[in-house]
Write a protein that holds these residues in place. Sequence first.
Motif, PDB file in Angstrom:
ATOM      1  N   THR A 137       0.853  -1.191   0.000  1.00 32.11           N
ATOM      2  CA  THR A 137       0.000   0.000   0.000  1.00 32.11           C
ATOM      3  C   THR A 137       0.888   1.240   0.000  1.00 32.11           C
ATOM      4  N   ASP A 138       0.269   2.443   0.040  1.00 33.83           N
ATOM      5  CA  ASP A 138       1.111   3.637   0.094  1.00 33.83           C
ATOM      6  C   ASP A 138       0.876   4.414   1.383  1.00 33.83           C
ATOM      7  N   ASP A 139       1.710   5.431   1.606  1.00 32.85           N
ATOM      8  CA  ASP A 139       1.698   6.113   2.903  1.00 32.85           C
ATOM      9  C   ASP A 139       0.503   7.058   3.092  1.00 32.85           C
ATOM     10  N   PRO A 167      -8.779  -1.840  -4.996  1.00 33.47           N
ATOM     11  CA  PRO A 167      -8.599  -0.467  -5.461  1.00 33.47           C
ATOM     12  C   PRO A 167      -9.207   0.540  -4.495  1.00 33.47           C
ATOM     13  N   THR A 168      -8.518   1.670  -4.321  1.00 31.16           N
ATOM     14  CA  THR A 168      -9.038   2.682  -3.394  1.00 31.16           C
ATOM     15  C   THR A 168      -9.273   4.021  -4.076  1.00 31.16           C
ATOM     16  N   SER A 169      -8.897   4.136  -5.353  1.00 31.43           N
ATOM     17  CA  SER A 169      -9.148   5.409  -6.054  1.00 31.43           C
ATOM     18  C   SER A 169     -10.201   5.183  -7.133  1.00 31.43           C
ATOM     19  N   LEU A 170     -10.787   6.272  -7.613  1.00 35.19           N
ATOM     20  CA  LEU A 170     -11.784   6.138  -8.685  1.00 35.19           C
ATOM     21  C   LEU A 170     -11.097   5.668  -9.964  1.00 35.19           C
TER      22      LEU A 170
HETATM   23  N1  LIG Z   1      -2.952  -1.155 -15.377  1.00 31.95           N
HETATM   24  C1  LIG Z   1      -3.822  -0.467 -16.052  1.00 31.95           C
HETATM   25  O1  LIG Z   1      -4.598  -0.988 -16.849  1.00 31.95           O
HETATM   26  C2  LIG Z   1      -3.919   1.023 -15.806  1.00 31.95           C
HETATM   27  C3  LIG Z   1      -4.990   1.755 -16.332  1.00 31.95           C
HETATM   28  C4  LIG Z   1      -5.068   3.112 -16.041  1.00 31.95           C
HETATM   29  C5  LIG Z   1      -4.106   3.706 -15.240  1.00 31.95           C
HETATM   30  N2  LIG Z   1      -3.074   2.969 -14.764  1.00 31.95           N
HETATM   31  C6  LIG Z   1      -2.065   3.556 -13.893  1.00 31.95           C
HETATM   32  O2  LIG Z   1      -2.695   3.996 -12.704  1.00 31.95           O
HETATM   33  C7  LIG Z   1      -1.901   5.035 -12.120  1.00 31.95           C
HETATM   34  C8  LIG Z   1      -2.798   6.149 -11.667  1.00 31.95           C
HETATM   35  O3  LIG Z   1      -3.689   5.652 -10.708  1.00 31.95           O
HETATM   36  P1  LIG Z   1      -4.269   6.595  -9.551  1.00 31.95           P
HETATM   37  O4  LIG Z   1      -4.768   7.839 -10.138  1.00 31.95           O
HETATM   38  O5  LIG Z   1      -5.164   5.774  -8.724  1.00 31.95           O
HETATM   39  O6  LIG Z   1      -2.936   7.005  -8.807  1.00 31.95           O
HETATM   40  P2  LIG Z   1      -2.386   6.754  -7.342  1.00 31.95           P
HETATM   41  O7  LIG Z   1      -2.333   5.321  -7.022  1.00 31.95           O
HETATM   42  O8  LIG Z   1      -1.104   7.525  -7.265  1.00 31.95           O
HETATM   43  O9  LIG Z   1      -3.463   7.455  -6.409  1.00 31.95           O
HETATM   44  C9  LIG Z   1      -3.627   8.840  -6.484  1.00 31.95           C
HETATM   45  C10 LIG Z   1      -3.436   9.486  -5.103  1.00 31.95           C
HETATM   46  O10 LIG Z   1      -4.580   9.222  -4.328  1.00 31.95           O
HETATM   47  C11 LIG Z   1      -4.208   8.663  -3.065  1.00 31.95           C
HETATM   48  N3  LIG Z   1      -5.286   7.774  -2.693  1.00 31.95           N
HETATM   49  C12 LIG Z   1      -5.637   6.597  -3.267  1.00 31.95           C
HETATM   50  N4  LIG Z   1      -6.748   6.131  -2.706  1.00 31.95           N
HETATM   51  C13 LIG Z   1      -7.114   7.008  -1.755  1.00 31.95           C
HETATM   52  C14 LIG Z   1      -8.208   7.096  -0.850  1.00 31.95           C
HETATM   53  N5  LIG Z   1      -9.188   6.188  -0.832  1.00 31.95           N
HETATM   54  N6  LIG Z   1      -8.264   8.158  -0.015  1.00 31.95           N
HETATM   55  C15 LIG Z   1      -7.294   9.118  -0.042  1.00 31.95           C
HETATM   56  N7  LIG Z   1      -6.261   9.108  -0.890  1.00 31.95           N
HETATM   57  C16 LIG Z   1      -6.169   8.063  -1.727  1.00 31.95           C
HETATM   58  C17 LIG Z   1      -2.875   8.000  -3.309  1.00 31.95           C
HETATM   59  O11 LIG Z   1      -2.137   7.920  -2.112  1.00 31.95           O
HETATM   60  C18 LIG Z   1      -2.247   8.948  -4.320  1.00 31.95           C
HETATM   61  O12 LIG Z   1      -1.633  10.024  -3.661  1.00 31.95           O
HETATM   62  C19 LIG Z   1      -0.899   5.452 -13.183  1.00 31.95           C
HETATM   63  O13 LIG Z   1       0.354   4.952 -12.841  1.00 31.95           O
HETATM   64  C20 LIG Z   1      -1.418   4.792 -14.444  1.00 31.95           C
HETATM   65  O14 LIG Z   1      -0.378   4.484 -15.352  1.00 31.95           O
HETATM   66  C21 LIG Z   1      -2.973   1.638 -15.015  1.00 31.95           C
END
Ligand SMILES: NC(=O)c1ccc[n+]([C@@H]2O[C@H](COP(=O)([O-])OP(=O)(O)OC[C@H]3O[C@@H](n4cnc5c(N)ncnc54)[C@H](O)[C@@H]3O)[C@@H](O)[C@H]2O)c1
Length: 357
Positions: free
Chosen positions: A43-45, A129-132
Amino acid sequence: MEQVMISTKTTNYPVYIGQNILSDAGSLLQGILNKSSKVLIITDDQVAPLYLDVLKKALGETVIKYEYIVSHGEASKSFDQYYEILSYALETGLDRKSVVIALGGGVIGDLAGFVASTYMRGIPFIQCPTSLLAHDSSVGGKVGINHELGKNMIGAFYQPAAVLYDVSLLHSLSKREWASGFAEVIKHGFISGEHFYYWLKSMIHTLPINDNDVLVKMLKEAITIKAMVVQEDERESGIRAYLNLGHTLGHAIEATYGYGKITHGEAVAIGLLFVMKLSKDILGANLPIDETRAWLRQLALPVSIPEQCDRTKLLEYMKRDKKSENGQVHMVLLESIGKPIKKVVSELDIKRALHTF
Ligand SMILES: NC(=O)c1ccc[n+]([C@@H]2O[C@H](COP(=O)([O-])OP(=O)(O)OC[C@H]3O[C@@H](n4cnc5c(N)ncnc54)[C@H](O)[C@@H]3O)[C@@H](O)[C@H]2O)c1
């Protein structure tokens, strides 16, 4: 709770989508956990202080758990970070029966998935997954890290054993991350057809989306579209390329502007508008460009190329895109909403469009 099944030639797995389902992880993932010896949660910080304990508690006392917390942000999708996690996994004695759980956004899903795909030639992994934005990245099995010469240049096709998507977690996202993730939802709308696109347009006027029922419905639809494409073309030899709609310019903007200065979804939003313009210029497509631009603006997404991005550099990056062949730019354009098409676009057409965009 809703469930979408992903069936590819290599495997089948469920995507669970619902409210407060992270605390049911133990029971939902029981089939996988019963066969495993140890679990490594990556996970991340920023996510860890919010949700790591919830997940650990949900997995129960009997599961042996390790955790690895990386710094948040795109920079963690690096070879050094990947290597450090592998070292940690070896030091802690993770074996072939161990399971990796990715708890985070797309960065964590891509990184943890790549670790799982290569550790001892591949161990199972689960996406939480935790982001949209991660509605897109957690499904379909593309995992990987960045190289300084290009984004996602080192990676694999490696499907998760399950995806557990708790929409309640999205409410701690920043407004900017909501907008970033929503750009990929709009992309799925463009690929799927007018029905979903206009449903989104009629329902979503501001972000965040506070109604969890709307969120679940929206994410189920977007993931179903992704599932249909991935099922037909797991390894991107054909129609899976449609999922790159808006990404040829999007990736070029991210690389030129600098990763972290613009979010992935923000860059994709600009890329989607650019594709609409190119589709009009080259195919004569009749697309709602002005309407989409106004909607993106309303959602606080950017609608033009940032001043800092040199157009000559953008073109160079576009020529290096993974879809490009022999220096020719292959892009996904739109004949109409719901009708994506792969096209070789001439350098001259791109240059012209970049300068009038
Ligand atoms: N594998 C694939 O098919 C695919 C498709 C699209 C994008 N991607 C990749 O996904 C990445 C982007 O994903 P992202 O936008 O989720 O980036 P990310 O994982 O960096 O998340 C964005 C930010 O939101 C924070 N965060 C995440 N969930 C949270 C929560 N519930 N509450 C508060 N903060 C939260 C994270 O700590 C981070 O700072 C890129 O590296 C892109 O290349 C991959």
